[in-house]
Design an enzyme around this catalytic site. Structure first.
Site: not given
Ligand code: DQA
Length: 151
Positions: A9-10, A17, A22, A73, A76, A97, A99, A106
């Site tokens: 998501p997002n 964003r 990011y 990835n 959230a 995985e 990020h 964080r």
């Molecule tokens: C994320 C880290 C997550 O905590 C966050 O909710 C994201 C992006 C990252 O790529 O750093 O949406 O997965």
């Protein structure tokens, strides 16, 4: 070899964003880079993004029938989703995985991942480049495992 990339998501908003966290690269640019790197490494890369937990579960289940590894990835959902974790365990495909940000630097709610225990490895904190590191690591892992079992 076929690899499925799944963005949670997002991540469709990458580029605009919170760029200080990011970065400025868009998801399309990341996917293009992965597809190019895939060719270099001799594999086909398919990418999907979803804002919905159940859809991500469906993508993982489908990947189980069609590809040899997953680059994920979970965004959230990393910190909340038993369903995504269970889907990865169920299909049994090697999963890396990713990020973009260093989640350990964080907020404390980002420090725990439901996904890491079922991933072969985790790459955090290298921005968009982390996906490329992840793809290289995943392809290497699959080839080495293949040699061990004589594939
Ligand atoms: C994320 C880290 C997550 O905590 C966050 O909710 C994201 C992006 C990252 O790529 O750093 O949406 O997965």
């Amino acid at each position: 070899m076929k690899i499925q990339v799944i963005h949670g998501p997002n991540l469709n908003l990458l580029g605009q964003r919170e760029p200080e966290i990011y970065g400025r690269m868009t998801l399309e640019e990341i996917d293009n880079r992965l597809s190019r790197l895939g060719k270099e490494l001799g594999c086909e890369v398919f990418s999907s993004q979803s804002n919905h937990e159940g859809e991500i579960v469906d993508l993982i289940q489908k990947a189980g029938q069609q590809v040899q590894g997953i680059l994920l990835n979970p965004a959230a959902y990393t910190h909340t989703s038993v369903a995504i974790r269970d889907a990865i365990a169920a299909v049994g495909l090697p999963t890396v995985e990713i990020h973009l940000s260093n989640i350990h630097k964080r907020e404390s709610f980002r420090h725990h991942s439901f996904i890491s225990p079922v991933a072969i490895g985790v790459i955090v904190g290298f921005g968009a480049y982390g996906y490329e590191i992840g793809l290289r690591a995943l392809v290497h892992y699959i080839r080495e495992e293949g040699k061990k079992i004589g594939k």
